[in-house]
Design a protein around this motif. Structure first.
Motif, PDB file in Angstrom:
ATOM      1  N   MET A 145       0.816  -1.214   0.000  1.00 20.20           N
ATOM      2  CA  MET A 145       0.000   0.000   0.000  1.00 20.20           C
ATOM      3  C   MET A 145       0.850   1.264   0.000  1.00 20.20           C
ATOM      4  SD  MET A 145      -3.149   0.828   2.598  1.00 20.20           S
ATOM      5  CE  MET A 145      -4.264   2.199   2.283  1.00 20.20           C
ATOM      6  N   GLU A 146       2.081   1.175   0.477  1.00 18.84           N
ATOM      7  CA  GLU A 146       2.919   2.370   0.592  1.00 18.84           C
ATOM      8  C   GLU A 146       3.426   2.794  -0.783  1.00 18.84           C
ATOM      9  OE1 GLU A 146       3.211   4.171   3.134  1.00 18.84           O
ATOM     10  OE2 GLU A 146       2.242   2.831   4.536  1.00 18.84           O
ATOM     11  N   LYS A 147       3.217   4.053  -1.128  1.00 20.82           N
ATOM     12  CA  LYS A 147       3.616   4.584  -2.416  1.00 20.82           C
ATOM     13  C   LYS A 147       4.572   5.765  -2.308  1.00 20.82           C
ATOM     14  CE  LYS A 147       0.853   1.711  -4.490  1.00 20.82           C
ATOM     15  NZ  LYS A 147       1.398   0.540  -5.203  1.00 20.82           N
ATOM     16  N   THR A 148       4.678   6.370  -1.134  1.00 20.58           N
ATOM     17  CA  THR A 148       5.483   7.586  -1.010  1.00 20.58           C
ATOM     18  C   THR A 148       6.962   7.302  -0.790  1.00 20.58           C
ATOM     19  OG1 THR A 148       4.997   7.669   1.366  1.00 20.58           O
ATOM     20  CG2 THR A 148       3.537   8.888  -0.102  1.00 20.58           C
ATOM     21  N   PHE A 149       7.300   6.082  -0.410  1.00 23.22           N
ATOM     22  CA  PHE A 149       8.703   5.739  -0.184  1.00 23.22           C
ATOM     23  C   PHE A 149       8.906   4.281  -0.528  1.00 23.22           C
ATOM     24  CE2 PHE A 149       6.388   5.484   3.838  1.00 23.22           C
ATOM     25  CZ  PHE A 149       6.611   4.162   4.208  1.00 23.22           C
ATOM     26  N   SER A 150      10.172   3.908  -0.645  1.00 23.34           N
ATOM     27  CA  SER A 150      10.546   2.532  -0.914  1.00 23.34           C
ATOM     28  C   SER A 150      11.233   1.961   0.321  1.00 23.34           C
ATOM     29  CB  SER A 150      11.493   2.469  -2.115  1.00 23.34           C
ATOM     30  OG  SER A 150      11.892   1.143  -2.365  1.00 23.34           O
ATOM     31  N   PHE A 151      11.315   0.619   0.396  1.00 20.83           N
ATOM     32  CA  PHE A 151      11.884   0.006   1.596  1.00 20.83           C
ATOM     33  C   PHE A 151      12.576  -1.298   1.234  1.00 20.83           C
ATOM     34  CE2 PHE A 151       7.608  -1.565   1.138  1.00 20.83           C
ATOM     35  CZ  PHE A 151       7.752  -2.926   1.328  1.00 20.83           C
ATOM     36  N   VAL A 152      13.462  -1.726   2.122  1.00 26.91           N
ATOM     37  CA  VAL A 152      14.181  -2.991   1.987  1.00 26.91           C
ATOM     38  C   VAL A 152      14.412  -3.546   3.382  1.00 26.91           C
ATOM     39  CG1 VAL A 152      16.450  -3.975   1.499  1.00 26.91           C
ATOM     40  CG2 VAL A 152      15.324  -2.615  -0.231  1.00 26.91           C
ATOM     41  N   PHE A 153      14.148  -4.827   3.567  1.00 28.96           N
ATOM     42  CA  PHE A 153      14.501  -5.534   4.791  1.00 28.96           C
ATOM     43  C   PHE A 153      15.782  -6.322   4.544  1.00 28.96           C
ATOM     44  CE2 PHE A 153      10.903  -4.833   7.522  1.00 28.96           C
ATOM     45  CZ  PHE A 153       9.852  -4.569   6.647  1.00 28.96           C
ATOM     46  N   THR A 154      16.746  -6.180   5.440  1.00 31.38           N
ATOM     47  CA  THR A 154      18.025  -6.864   5.301  1.00 31.38           C
ATOM     48  C   THR A 154      18.275  -7.720   6.532  1.00 31.38           C
ATOM     49  OG1 THR A 154      18.902  -4.993   4.061  1.00 31.38           O
ATOM     50  CG2 THR A 154      20.485  -6.591   4.882  1.00 31.38           C
ATOM     51  N   PRO A 155      18.399  -9.037   6.390  1.00 37.04           N
ATOM     52  CA  PRO A 155      18.677  -9.877   7.558  1.00 37.04           C
ATOM     53  C   PRO A 155      20.080  -9.634   8.097  1.00 37.04           C
ATOM     54  CG  PRO A 155      18.756 -11.181   5.548  1.00 37.04           C
ATOM     55  CD  PRO A 155      18.278  -9.817   5.143  1.00 37.04           C
ATOM     56  N   TRP A 156      20.165  -9.468   9.384  1.00 39.09           N
ATOM     57  CA  TRP A 156      21.469  -9.241  10.017  1.00 39.09           C
ATOM     58  C   TRP A 156      21.341  -9.592  11.496  1.00 39.09           C
ATOM     59  CZ3 TRP A 156      25.744  -7.885   7.316  1.00 39.09           C
ATOM     60  CH2 TRP A 156      26.899  -7.604   8.047  1.00 39.09           C
ATOM     61  N   SER A 157      22.293 -10.344  12.006  1.00 38.62           N
ATOM     62  CA  SER A 157      22.201 -10.819  13.383  1.00 38.62           C
ATOM     63  C   SER A 157      23.075 -10.025  14.347  1.00 38.62           C
ATOM     64  CB  SER A 157      22.593 -12.300  13.454  1.00 38.62           C
ATOM     65  OG  SER A 157      23.927 -12.479  12.983  1.00 38.62           O
ATOM     66  N   GLY A 158      24.086  -9.315  13.835  1.00 36.47           N
ATOM     67  CA  GLY A 158      24.982  -8.581  14.721  1.00 36.47           C
ATOM     68  C   GLY A 158      24.463  -7.206  15.063  1.00 36.47           C
ATOM     69  N   GLU A 159      25.326  -6.411  15.683  1.00 33.89           N
ATOM     70  CA  GLU A 159      24.967  -5.052  16.043  1.00 33.89           C
ATOM     71  C   GLU A 159      25.192  -4.109  14.855  1.00 33.89           C
ATOM     72  OE1 GLU A 159      27.138  -3.926  19.470  1.00 33.89           O
ATOM     73  OE2 GLU A 159      26.158  -5.371  20.797  1.00 33.89           O
ATOM     74  N   SER A 160      24.465  -3.012  14.892  1.00 34.21           N
ATOM     75  CA  SER A 160      24.582  -2.042  13.816  1.00 34.21           C
ATOM     76  C   SER A 160      25.885  -1.262  13.941  1.00 34.21           C
ATOM     77  CB  SER A 160      23.395  -1.076  13.854  1.00 34.21           C
ATOM     78  OG  SER A 160      23.548  -0.072  12.892  1.00 34.21           O
ATOM     79  N   SER A 161      26.468  -0.920  12.809  1.00 33.82           N
ATOM     80  CA  SER A 161      27.674  -0.107  12.768  1.00 33.82           C
ATOM     81  C   SER A 161      27.627   0.735  11.500  1.00 33.82           C
ATOM     82  CB  SER A 161      28.933  -0.979  12.797  1.00 33.82           C
ATOM     83  OG  SER A 161      28.993  -1.803  11.655  1.00 33.82           O
ATOM     84  N   SER A 162      28.498   1.717  11.435  1.00 34.93           N
ATOM     85  CA  SER A 162      28.527   2.574  10.255  1.00 34.93           C
ATOM     86  C   SER A 162      28.883   1.795   9.004  1.00 34.93           C
ATOM     87  CB  SER A 162      29.531   3.713  10.466  1.00 34.93           C
ATOM     88  OG  SER A 162      30.840   3.183  10.719  1.00 34.93           O
ATOM     89  N   ASN A 163      29.772   0.803   9.132  1.00 38.29           N
ATOM     90  CA  ASN A 163      30.154  -0.004   7.979  1.00 38.29           C
ATOM     91  C   ASN A 163      28.983  -0.833   7.474  1.00 38.29           C
ATOM     92  OD1 ASN A 163      31.775  -1.176   6.038  1.00 38.29           O
ATOM     93  ND2 ASN A 163      32.530  -2.774   7.401  1.00 38.29           N
ATOM     94  N   VAL A 164      28.230  -1.434   8.423  1.00 34.75           N
ATOM     95  CA  VAL A 164      27.062  -2.228   8.040  1.00 34.75           C
ATOM     96  C   VAL A 164      26.014  -1.343   7.381  1.00 34.75           C
ATOM     97  CG1 VAL A 164      25.157  -3.606   8.953  1.00 34.75           C
ATOM     98  CG2 VAL A 164      27.471  -3.966   9.802  1.00 34.75           C
ATOM     99  N   THR A 165      25.777  -0.165   7.950  1.00 31.10           N
ATOM    100  CA  THR A 165      24.774   0.743   7.397  1.00 31.10           C
ATOM    101  C   THR A 165      25.159   1.182   5.989  1.00 31.10           C
ATOM    102  OG1 THR A 165      24.253   1.510   9.629  1.00 31.10           O
ATOM    103  CG2 THR A 165      23.537   2.886   7.801  1.00 31.10           C
ATOM    104  N   GLU A 166      26.432   1.453   5.764  1.00 36.30           N
ATOM    105  CA  GLU A 166      26.884   1.859   4.435  1.00 36.30           C
ATOM    106  C   GLU A 166      26.658   0.758   3.409  1.00 36.30           C
ATOM    107  OE1 GLU A 166      30.906   3.029   4.800  1.00 36.30           O
ATOM    108  OE2 GLU A 166      30.472   4.880   5.917  1.00 36.30           O
ATOM    109  N   LYS A 167      26.939  -0.487   3.803  1.00 36.80           N
ATOM    110  CA  LYS A 167      26.721  -1.594   2.867  1.00 36.80           C
ATOM    111  C   LYS A 167      25.233  -1.772   2.555  1.00 36.80           C
ATOM    112  CE  LYS A 167      30.814  -4.280   4.120  1.00 36.80           C
ATOM    113  NZ  LYS A 167      31.299  -5.559   4.689  1.00 36.80           N
ATOM    114  N   ILE A 168      24.400  -1.666   3.580  1.00 35.81           N
ATOM    115  CA  ILE A 168      22.958  -1.819   3.369  1.00 35.81           C
ATOM    116  C   ILE A 168      22.431  -0.730   2.447  1.00 35.81           C
ATOM    117  CG2 ILE A 168      20.714  -1.708   4.527  1.00 35.81           C
ATOM    118  CD1 ILE A 168      22.004  -3.044   6.949  1.00 35.81           C
ATOM    119  N   GLU A 169      22.858   0.503   2.696  1.00 35.29           N
ATOM    120  CA  GLU A 169      22.360   1.610   1.883  1.00 35.29           C
ATOM    121  C   GLU A 169      22.919   1.569   0.465  1.00 35.29           C
ATOM    122  OE1 GLU A 169      23.149   5.150   4.053  1.00 35.29           O
ATOM    123  OE2 GLU A 169      21.628   4.747   5.594  1.00 35.29           O
TER     124      GLU A 169
END
Length: 581
Positions: A291-315
């Motif tokens: 139903m959402e049309k104003t933005f796009s999204f992605v779910f990424t499986p990850w078990s560890g903690e978030s970090s700047s390196n992980v966020t950069e790869k996801i984005e």
């Protein structure tokens, strides 16, 4: 580590490459989900029921698309064999699951004795296979005889399918409860026991309105049933149905997720009921995602903690998948998003959690998430002067901004997240601030609905997450202020959420002062450096002679070509020297 993502809402749930994780349908084993057209003309196509034990087609190792690419549905750490893609949950199957879950306890309420009436009433919510929800259900005291007569009368009309009359009779029973006619010995009654009985009456009113397909009057009763008995999973299922009828699939999916968790939390051990709830949860979640049309999204499986390196790869993976939605990209730093097909509450180690990444076409649509992420004041509310009473124009801007831009995004973020907390960005504080705006605009009906919604969320929050002592104090303060606001006891300026907004406004002002100071300081440093360089150049030019230009030697110009007559004349200094002699 490879990232396997889920497709965005604008492209439904379609695969886009080997690195993208698809949205699997809930079955006994994880499967791949393919894109299907909207649920229109379901009668023209014959489909099998989703209650089948296995999908239509499955392979052990891989499933190939028409273009020949491999579809991988393995998680980040728990690799599973990808299976074939069954069709999406049809509207018919969704309705069947909803009917079984919401109206599966519809039976004639017979009371052999007044002593067993309360126990029978409170066990109605678990008759489809679930256990009794909450403590002391088997030891409730004897209820008031007039309340018992009113409930039997209301139930008789309900069984005759006279739902409007039944709703009025249950409302009359609710009025008896408000006057203290719950148990025969009210002074010895426990508060929790009273809440369970009143919650049951509220849930029966919700069922009457849902049978008449009237979700608007059912919504407030649904909130109250959850406030009084948040551990009853069917209260959350009814709330999910109300939200679905109102066209709010995000809140419906979250209510179904909470119902599934509460069912397990209250020792629900019937696999058929758990599977049915997950099926219903996934159907609502698919509706919310598409139903959402104003933005796009992605779910990424990850078990560890978030970090700047992980966020950069996801984005970076997000930019490749959805290049049209990269003007502003936000990745939830906390993660912890859940999907029904990879969630097993009894085995937390096998449950796969996800990071959610949102992409917006324009930065203005999502830059408020950056401010919330960095604990900065939400200046997107539209109020020009945060320390003065807002004008009517400011209130209208805040109403439009929060109601149509901010809250829908926050609701989407938390529709797959069980624990959201109570801080800025959780959606709770923003909704309470939105309620304050509604109250100042004299939209009292909407104001009451928002407060009741938030109170229900706060009531169920301790069962969904571990609460620290500081969060516990904030939770109690928010609940107390919400109740006082509903009762009209104190002015709106004294609320916790307004005080938090003022504190954040002060922080934002300090941030702006700091940024302005640092910018001016940097400009002053640049100017001082340039002044020093000019001064050094000036001193250097005074100390050392200038470099002679081309054609000059030590400041003496080249001799000019002589005239032929002047060649026979003596030099001028010789004449001067001879004249002196």
């Amino acid at each position: 580590m490879p990232f396997r993502n889920i497709a965005d809402s604008n492209r439904s749930l379609e695969l886009h490459g080997p690195e993208q994780m698809v949205f699997p349908k809930y079955t006994e084993h994880p499967t791949v989900q393919r894109n299907q057209p909207e649920e229109k003309g379901q009668n023209n196509r014959k489909r099998k029921k989703t209650g089948s034990s296995a999908p239509k087609r499955s392979k052990k190792n891989d499933t190939r698309r028409k273009d020949g690419s491999l579809d991988d549905c393995a998680g980040a750490n728990n690799e599973r064999s990808p299976l074939s893609s069954p069709p999406r949950i049809s509207l018919r199957d969704l309705m069947e699951a909803e009917t079984k879950l919401v109206f599966g306890d519809e039976q004639d309420i017979t009371h052999k004795s007044l002593a067993s009436t309360a126990t029978q009433l409170m066990c109605q919510a678990a008759e489809i296979g679930g256990p009794p929800s909450g403590p002391n259900l088997s030891f409730l005291p004897q209820i008031d005889k007039w309340l018992d007569v009113a409930l039997q009368d209301a139930n008789s009309y309900y069984q005759q399918k006279k739902y409007a009359t039944a709703a009025s009779r249950f409302t009359a029973a609710l009025e008896l409860c408000s006057k203290g006619a719950v148990f025969e010995k009210p002074f010895n009654a426990d508060y929790e026991d009273v809440c369970k009985v009143v919650s049951f009456v509220e849930s029966r009113i919700v069922a009457c309105y849902l049978q008449m397909k009237r979700p608007n009057p059912a919504l407030l009763h649904c909130y109250r049933s959850i406030q009084l008995n948040p551990i009853c999973f069917q209260n959350h299922l009814r709330q999910a149905m109300v939200y679905r009828l109102l066209g709010n699939p995000c809140e419906a999916a979250r209510a179904a997720m909470i119902a599934d968790y509460i069912y397990w939390l209250s020792a629900g051990n019937n696999r058929h009921i758990s599977k049915l709830i997950k099926l219903y949860w996934q159907g609502l979640l698919e509706a919310a995602l598409t139903m959402e049309k104003t933005f796009s999204f992605v779910f990424t499986p990850w078990s560890g903690e978030s970090s700047s390196n992980v966020t950069e790869k996801i984005e970076e993976a997000f930019r490749k998948l959805h290049p049209a939605f990269t003007d502003y990209i936000f990745t939830d730093p906390c993660g912890g998003h859940l999907l029904p097909q990879t969630t097993d509450w009894s085995q937390p180690s096998s449950t796969q959690s996800y990071f959610l990444t949102l992409g917006f076409r324009t930065r203005n649509d999502g830059d408020f998430l950056h401010k919330l992420l960095h604990r900065r004041c939400p200046t997107f509310t539209g109020q020009r002067s945060p320390f003065t009473p807002p004008s009517y124009r400011d209130l209208e801007m805040m109403f439009e901004m929060q109601g149509k831009k901010i809250l829908p995004v926050l609701d989407f973020i938390k529709c797959t997240k069980l624990s959201v907390g109570f801080s800025q960005g959780s959606g709770l504080i923003e909704r309470l601030q939105y309620a304050s705006v509604l109250g100042q605009l004299n939209r009292f009906r909407e104001h009451m609905h928002v407060l009741q919604y938030t109170l229900a969320e706060l009531a169920v929050a301790p069962y969904l997450q571990d609460i620290s002592p500081s969060d516990s104090e904030l939770l109690l303060a928010l609940m107390a202020d919400t109740m006082d606001t509903l009762e009209g006891k104190r002015p709106d300026q004294e609320r916790v959420w307004n005080a938090m907004q003022k504190v954040e406004a002060v922080k934002e002002m300090l941030y702006q002062i700091e940024e302005t100071y640092l910018k001016k300081k940097a400009l002053r440093a640049i100017r001082q450096q340039k002044a020093k360089e000019k001064k050094a150049l000036k001193k250097l030019s005074l100390r050392s002679p200038t470099t002679p230009p081309q054609g000059q030697l030590n400041g003496v110009t080249d001799p000019q070509p002589s005239h032929p007559i002047s060649e026979h004349l003596p030099p001028p200094h010789k004449h001067l020297s001879s004249a002196k002699k």
